[in-house]
Design a protein around this motif. Sequence first.
Motif, PDB file in Angstrom:
ATOM      1  N   GLY A  67     -29.509 -22.360  21.461  1.00  0.00           N
ATOM      2  CA  GLY A  67     -28.875 -22.412  20.143  1.00  0.00           C
ATOM      3  C   GLY A  67     -27.639 -21.533  20.076  1.00  0.00           C
ATOM      4  N   MET A  68     -27.706 -20.355  20.685  1.00  0.00           N
ATOM      5  CA  MET A  68     -26.550 -19.459  20.709  1.00  0.00           C
ATOM      6  C   MET A  68     -25.407 -20.077  21.506  1.00  0.00           C
ATOM      7  SD  MET A  68     -28.508 -15.768  21.064  1.00  0.00           S
ATOM      8  CE  MET A  68     -27.075 -15.032  21.774  1.00  0.00           C
ATOM      9  N   THR A  69     -25.745 -20.682  22.639  1.00  0.00           N
ATOM     10  CA  THR A  69     -24.729 -21.339  23.469  1.00  0.00           C
ATOM     11  C   THR A  69     -24.079 -22.482  22.697  1.00  0.00           C
ATOM     12  OG1 THR A  69     -25.880 -20.736  25.503  1.00  0.00           O
ATOM     13  CG2 THR A  69     -24.350 -22.592  25.629  1.00  0.00           C
ATOM     14  N   LEU A  70     -24.925 -23.311  22.074  1.00  0.00           N
ATOM     15  CA  LEU A  70     -24.400 -24.453  21.322  1.00  0.00           C
ATOM     16  C   LEU A  70     -23.556 -24.008  20.135  1.00  0.00           C
ATOM     17  CD1 LEU A  70     -27.496 -26.839  21.393  1.00  0.00           C
ATOM     18  CD2 LEU A  70     -25.351 -27.089  22.659  1.00  0.00           C
ATOM     19  N   ALA A  71     -23.951 -22.909  19.480  1.00  0.00           N
ATOM     20  CA  ALA A  71     -23.166 -22.397  18.348  1.00  0.00           C
ATOM     21  C   ALA A  71     -21.761 -22.007  18.805  1.00  0.00           C
ATOM     22  CB  ALA A  71     -23.879 -21.206  17.704  1.00  0.00           C
ATOM     23  N   GLY A  72     -21.672 -21.368  19.957  1.00  0.00           N
ATOM     24  CA  GLY A  72     -20.358 -20.997  20.488  1.00  0.00           C
ATOM     25  C   GLY A  72     -19.524 -22.216  20.842  1.00  0.00           C
ATOM     26  N   LEU A  73     -20.173 -23.215  21.412  1.00  0.00           N
ATOM     27  CA  LEU A  73     -19.464 -24.454  21.749  1.00  0.00           C
ATOM     28  C   LEU A  73     -19.013 -25.185  20.483  1.00  0.00           C
ATOM     29  CD1 LEU A  73     -21.740 -25.755  24.650  1.00  0.00           C
ATOM     30  CD2 LEU A  73     -19.395 -24.855  24.861  1.00  0.00           C
ATOM     31  N   GLU A  74     -19.865 -25.148  19.461  1.00  0.00           N
ATOM     32  CA  GLU A  74     -19.516 -25.808  18.206  1.00  0.00           C
ATOM     33  C   GLU A  74     -18.338 -25.097  17.532  1.00  0.00           C
ATOM     34  OE1 GLU A  74     -21.789 -27.650  14.320  1.00  0.00           O
ATOM     35  OE2 GLU A  74     -22.657 -25.872  15.287  1.00  0.00           O
ATOM     36  N   GLU A  75     -18.330 -23.772  17.570  1.00  0.00           N
ATOM     37  CA  GLU A  75     -17.227 -22.992  17.002  1.00  0.00           C
ATOM     38  C   GLU A  75     -15.893 -23.383  17.626  1.00  0.00           C
ATOM     39  OE1 GLU A  75     -17.281 -18.665  17.104  1.00  0.00           O
ATOM     40  OE2 GLU A  75     -19.191 -18.740  16.014  1.00  0.00           O
ATOM     41  N   ARG A  76     -15.929 -23.683  18.915  1.00  0.00           N
ATOM     42  CA  ARG A  76     -14.707 -24.043  19.636  1.00  0.00           C
ATOM     43  C   ARG A  76     -14.413 -25.536  19.572  1.00  0.00           C
ATOM     44  NH1 ARG A  76     -16.943 -20.867  24.399  1.00  0.00           N
ATOM     45  NH2 ARG A  76     -15.749 -22.193  25.790  1.00  0.00           N
ATOM     46  N   GLY A  77     -15.243 -26.276  18.836  1.00  0.00           N
ATOM     47  CA  GLY A  77     -14.997 -27.695  18.645  1.00  0.00           C
ATOM     48  C   GLY A  77     -15.355 -28.561  19.840  1.00  0.00           C
ATOM     49  N   VAL A  95     -21.267 -34.213  22.435  1.00  0.00           N
ATOM     50  CA  VAL A  95     -20.012 -33.653  22.934  1.00  0.00           C
ATOM     51  C   VAL A  95     -18.858 -34.316  22.190  1.00  0.00           C
ATOM     52  CG1 VAL A  95     -18.562 -33.357  24.977  1.00  0.00           C
ATOM     53  CG2 VAL A  95     -21.035 -33.277  25.205  1.00  0.00           C
ATOM     54  N   THR A  96     -17.894 -33.514  21.782  1.00  0.00           N
ATOM     55  CA  THR A  96     -16.694 -34.051  21.137  1.00  0.00           C
ATOM     56  C   THR A  96     -15.689 -34.481  22.208  1.00  0.00           C
ATOM     57  OG1 THR A  96     -15.591 -31.899  21.102  1.00  0.00           O
ATOM     58  CG2 THR A  96     -16.985 -32.451  19.179  1.00  0.00           C
TER      59      THR A  96
END
Length: 145
Positions: A67-77, A95-96
Amino acid sequence: MVDELDVSAVGSALQVSLGLFVRRLRQPLPGELTLPEVSALSRLERAESATTSELARAEQITPQALGMTLAGLEERGLVRRRPDPADGRRVVMSVTEDGQRELRNRRSVRAEQLAEALVAGGFTRAELETLRAAAPLIERLGENL
């Protein structure tokens, strides 16, 4: 043919050589995604979408860590979350386009790094052909671990 070979010796040699290879590939380049980030993005790319729990199970880590990893990835779009179309109570990640671009760029950079190492290492044409032939075998070995 397998009976004639000492498969334990082959396994040991592969463990040593692939261990060094993987350690070197895992060393992040400046500004590069971390290994957990790349792993999560790659798995999401292959699956197209998944819940955090599904990804965590596949990665063999806790959902909280992922979840922490995904949150960081989500923050960066690089990933997005949306309600699961089959069950609106669940959230699925995907994945975007930026995330896919980042993965392609990383693969290109690493492929170029490997190509440079092959040139600098003075590999012969025959050795390069052997390495190319070994790649699918190594992949198959990994799938069977």
